[in-house]
Each structure stands twice: as C-alpha cells, then as structure tokens.
Write a protein that holds these residues in place. Structure first.
Motif, PDB file in Angstrom:
ATOM      1  N   ILE A 133     -42.290 -24.764  18.082  1.00 19.34           N
ATOM      2  CA  ILE A 133     -41.084 -25.499  17.732  1.00 19.34           C
ATOM      3  C   ILE A 133     -40.896 -25.370  16.226  1.00 19.34           C
ATOM      4  O   ILE A 133     -41.875 -25.422  15.473  1.00 19.34           O
ATOM      5  CB  ILE A 133     -41.159 -26.979  18.186  1.00 19.34           C
ATOM      6  N   ALA A 134     -39.669 -25.126  15.796  1.00 18.83           N
ATOM      7  CA  ALA A 134     -39.404 -24.915  14.371  1.00 18.83           C
ATOM      8  C   ALA A 134     -38.113 -25.624  13.975  1.00 18.83           C
ATOM      9  O   ALA A 134     -37.150 -25.666  14.751  1.00 18.83           O
ATOM     10  CB  ALA A 134     -39.298 -23.422  14.073  1.00 18.83           C
ATOM     11  N   GLU A 135     -38.114 -26.163  12.768  1.00 14.76           N
ATOM     12  CA  GLU A 135     -36.925 -26.824  12.221  1.00 14.76           C
ATOM     13  C   GLU A 135     -36.030 -25.782  11.549  1.00 14.76           C
ATOM     14  O   GLU A 135     -36.485 -25.051  10.659  1.00 14.76           O
ATOM     15  CB  GLU A 135     -37.329 -27.863  11.187  1.00 14.76           C
ATOM     16  N   ILE A 136     -34.783 -25.738  11.957  1.00 10.42           N
ATOM     17  CA  ILE A 136     -33.825 -24.802  11.378  1.00 10.42           C
ATOM     18  C   ILE A 136     -33.662 -25.060   9.885  1.00 10.42           C
ATOM     19  O   ILE A 136     -33.632 -24.116   9.086  1.00 10.42           O
ATOM     20  CB  ILE A 136     -32.470 -24.878  12.113  1.00 10.42           C
ATOM     21  N   SER A 137     -33.611 -26.318   9.480  1.00  7.91           N
ATOM     22  CA  SER A 137     -33.425 -26.651   8.060  1.00  7.91           C
ATOM     23  C   SER A 137     -34.598 -26.164   7.209  1.00  7.91           C
ATOM     24  O   SER A 137     -34.404 -25.742   6.068  1.00  7.91           O
ATOM     25  CB  SER A 137     -33.230 -28.156   7.878  1.00  7.91           C
ATOM     26  N   ARG A 138     -35.797 -26.186   7.761  1.00  9.02           N
ATOM     27  CA  ARG A 138     -36.974 -25.715   7.010  1.00  9.02           C
ATOM     28  C   ARG A 138     -36.914 -24.207   6.798  1.00  9.02           C
ATOM     29  O   ARG A 138     -37.174 -23.710   5.703  1.00  9.02           O
ATOM     30  CB  ARG A 138     -38.245 -26.104   7.754  1.00  9.02           C
ATOM     31  N   LEU A 189     -23.857 -11.639  12.837  1.00  9.98           N
ATOM     32  CA  LEU A 189     -23.471 -13.018  13.163  1.00  9.98           C
ATOM     33  C   LEU A 189     -22.484 -13.549  12.129  1.00  9.98           C
ATOM     34  O   LEU A 189     -22.592 -13.236  10.942  1.00  9.98           O
ATOM     35  CB  LEU A 189     -24.715 -13.900  13.257  1.00  9.98           C
ATOM     36  N   ASN A 190     -21.542 -14.367  12.593  1.00 10.45           N
ATOM     37  CA  ASN A 190     -20.399 -14.761  11.762  1.00 10.45           C
ATOM     38  C   ASN A 190     -20.595 -16.012  10.915  1.00 10.45           C
ATOM     39  O   ASN A 190     -19.878 -16.190   9.944  1.00 10.45           O
ATOM     40  CB  ASN A 190     -19.161 -14.947  12.642  1.00 10.45           C
ATOM     41  N   THR A 191     -21.528 -16.877  11.294  1.00  6.58           N
ATOM     42  CA  THR A 191     -21.674 -18.124  10.546  1.00  6.58           C
ATOM     43  C   THR A 191     -23.100 -18.276  10.030  1.00  6.58           C
ATOM     44  O   THR A 191     -24.046 -17.724  10.611  1.00  6.58           O
ATOM     45  CB  THR A 191     -21.335 -19.350  11.424  1.00  6.58           C
ATOM     46  N   GLU A 192     -23.234 -19.051   8.970  1.00  7.91           N
ATOM     47  CA  GLU A 192     -24.559 -19.334   8.431  1.00  7.91           C
ATOM     48  C   GLU A 192     -25.404 -20.070   9.466  1.00  7.91           C
ATOM     49  O   GLU A 192     -26.594 -19.781   9.621  1.00  7.91           O
ATOM     50  CB  GLU A 192     -24.459 -20.160   7.150  1.00  7.91           C
ATOM     51  N   LYS A 193     -24.797 -20.987  10.203  1.00  4.92           N
ATOM     52  CA  LYS A 193     -25.506 -21.737  11.240  1.00  4.92           C
ATOM     53  C   LYS A 193     -26.082 -20.780  12.297  1.00  4.92           C
ATOM     54  O   LYS A 193     -27.249 -20.883  12.673  1.00  4.92           O
ATOM     55  CB  LYS A 193     -24.552 -22.745  11.896  1.00  4.92           C
ATOM     56  N   ALA A 194     -25.259 -19.831  12.745  1.00  3.70           N
ATOM     57  CA  ALA A 194     -25.724 -18.865  13.743  1.00  3.70           C
ATOM     58  C   ALA A 194     -26.852 -18.008  13.179  1.00  3.70           C
ATOM     59  O   ALA A 194     -27.844 -17.730  13.871  1.00  3.70           O
ATOM     60  CB  ALA A 194     -24.570 -17.985  14.212  1.00  3.70           C
ATOM     61  N   LYS A 195     -26.726 -17.595  11.928  1.00 10.88           N
ATOM     62  CA  LYS A 195     -27.764 -16.766  11.307  1.00 10.88           C
ATOM     63  C   LYS A 195     -29.079 -17.527  11.171  1.00 10.88           C
ATOM     64  O   LYS A 195     -30.149 -16.992  11.456  1.00 10.88           O
ATOM     65  CB  LYS A 195     -27.292 -16.269   9.935  1.00 10.88           C
ATOM     66  N   MET A 196     -29.007 -18.784  10.734  1.00  8.15           N
ATOM     67  CA  MET A 196     -30.233 -19.563  10.554  1.00  8.15           C
ATOM     68  C   MET A 196     -30.880 -19.910  11.890  1.00  8.15           C
ATOM     69  O   MET A 196     -32.112 -19.908  12.010  1.00  8.15           O
ATOM     70  CB  MET A 196     -29.949 -20.829   9.740  1.00  8.15           C
ATOM     71  N   THR A 197     -30.069 -20.168  12.908  1.00  5.35           N
ATOM     72  CA  THR A 197     -30.618 -20.429  14.246  1.00  5.35           C
ATOM     73  C   THR A 197     -31.292 -19.170  14.778  1.00  5.35           C
ATOM     74  O   THR A 197     -32.392 -19.230  15.354  1.00  5.35           O
ATOM     75  CB  THR A 197     -29.512 -20.909  15.202  1.00  5.35           C
ATOM     76  N   TYR A 198     -30.673 -18.020  14.586  1.00  2.00           N
ATOM     77  CA  TYR A 198     -31.238 -16.742  15.017  1.00  2.00           C
ATOM     78  C   TYR A 198     -32.565 -16.466  14.302  1.00  2.00           C
ATOM     79  O   TYR A 198     -33.573 -16.141  14.940  1.00  2.00           O
ATOM     80  CB  TYR A 198     -30.234 -15.616  14.736  1.00  2.00           C
ATOM     81  N   LEU A 199     -32.581 -16.599  12.977  1.00  2.23           N
ATOM     82  CA  LEU A 199     -33.793 -16.350  12.195  1.00  2.23           C
ATOM     83  C   LEU A 199     -34.909 -17.305  12.620  1.00  2.23           C
ATOM     84  O   LEU A 199     -36.059 -16.894  12.821  1.00  2.23           O
ATOM     85  CB  LEU A 199     -33.499 -16.479  10.697  1.00  2.23           C
ATOM     86  N   THR A 200     -34.576 -18.571  12.783  1.00  2.00           N
ATOM     87  CA  THR A 200     -35.565 -19.558  13.206  1.00  2.00           C
ATOM     88  C   THR A 200     -36.101 -19.228  14.591  1.00  2.00           C
ATOM     89  O   THR A 200     -37.305 -19.311  14.840  1.00  2.00           O
ATOM     90  CB  THR A 200     -34.957 -20.977  13.193  1.00  2.00           C
ATOM     91  N   GLY A 201     -35.217 -18.807  15.487  1.00  2.00           N
ATOM     92  CA  GLY A 201     -35.635 -18.458  16.838  1.00  2.00           C
ATOM     93  C   GLY A 201     -36.585 -17.283  16.865  1.00  2.00           C
ATOM     94  O   GLY A 201     -37.606 -17.302  17.567  1.00  2.00           O
ATOM     95  N   ARG A 202     -36.269 -16.245  16.094  1.00  2.00           N
ATOM     96  CA  ARG A 202     -37.142 -15.064  16.064  1.00  2.00           C
ATOM     97  C   ARG A 202     -38.483 -15.405  15.442  1.00  2.00           C
ATOM     98  O   ARG A 202     -39.535 -14.968  15.917  1.00  2.00           O
ATOM     99  CB  ARG A 202     -36.472 -13.910  15.323  1.00  2.00           C
ATOM    100  N   PHE A 203     -38.479 -16.186  14.373  1.00  2.00           N
ATOM    101  CA  PHE A 203     -39.727 -16.645  13.751  1.00  2.00           C
ATOM    102  C   PHE A 203     -40.570 -17.415  14.777  1.00  2.00           C
ATOM    103  O   PHE A 203     -41.761 -17.154  14.950  1.00  2.00           O
ATOM    104  CB  PHE A 203     -39.415 -17.513  12.531  1.00  2.00           C
ATOM    105  N   SER A 204     -39.921 -18.332  15.490  1.00  2.00           N
ATOM    106  CA  SER A 204     -40.620 -19.177  16.451  1.00  2.00           C
ATOM    107  C   SER A 204     -41.166 -18.376  17.628  1.00  2.00           C
ATOM    108  O   SER A 204     -42.296 -18.616  18.077  1.00  2.00           O
ATOM    109  CB  SER A 204     -39.660 -20.278  16.938  1.00  2.00           C
TER     110      SER A 204
END
Length: 120
Positions: free
Chosen positions: A9-14, A41-56
């Motif tokens: 589990i990972a925090e997107i904000s972190r 990806l078109n939004t910062e939110k989508a990019k950060m969720t994607y990056l967090t997901g791949r990290f996790s």
C-alpha cells in the motif's frame, strides 16, 4: 501451486512529494515502456496515481518473491496493461503465472501480486 503472495500500500501524496524533490525518481522506478505510458497521461493526478501504482506493484512483487529489493531492481520488471486495462507483469525473474491487482482511492494505491508455479 502458490509460490508467493505480496501486498503493498502506498500514499500517492508521498510518491508525489518524492518525485517533486527528485525528478529522477521516475527513471529509477519506471522503465522506458512505463515512462511512455506515464508521459501519455493527461493530468498530474493520473500521472502520480500511475507512478505510485507501478512503484507499489514492484514492491509487492519483491515481497511475493520473498527477497525484498535484494537482487531485484525496479527495471527488472515492467508493469503494463492489456488492451482491456488489466495490469500484467513482464519479467524474466519468475517463469510461472503472475497475477496482479492494482486498486486506488484519491489518497492510496494498494497492490497485490500472486506468483503461481505449475504443479509438477
């Protein structure tokens, strides 16, 4: 037969904070195929969720392998999506079936990886 199970589990904000301080974090975690998706990806939110997901997912995979990050690098596996949207892991580190799930909320990403070997 199940060889391993890993959950993370990972925090997107972190992850966003780390990426903001260290832009090279992207290249450390994602390989070229994953960066291509990230950049599309078109939004910062989508990019950060994607990056967090791949990290996790990569963290969950190392837990399923039972090794942690010892001997496994983030670039040793790719987390991509089938045309249906279902995620999959491409790697040479495990020869059996790899099952992966990624779920997210506005704040968190949770991932699960199950490693399954064929019975002999």
């Amino acid at each position: 037969m199940i060889k391993g199970l890993g959950i993370d589990i990972a925090e997107i904000s972190r992850v966003k904070q780390i990426y903001g301080r260290h832009p090279r974090f992207l290249e450390k975690i994602l390989n070229a195929d994953e960066i291509e998706v990230f950049n599309s990806l078109n939004t910062e939110k989508a990019k950060m969720t994607y990056l967090t997901g791949r990290f996790s997912v990569k963290e969950a995979f190392t837990k399923a392998m039972g090794t942690g990050l010892v001997g496994i690098g983030f670039h040793d596996l790719s987390v991509l999506n089938h045309s249906s949207g279902q995620p999959f892991i491409k790697t040479e580190l495990f020869k059996g079936n790899i099952h992966v799930s990624i779920s997210d909320t506005d704040e968190l990403v949770i991932t699960e990886v199950i490693l399954e070997e064929e019975e002999k």
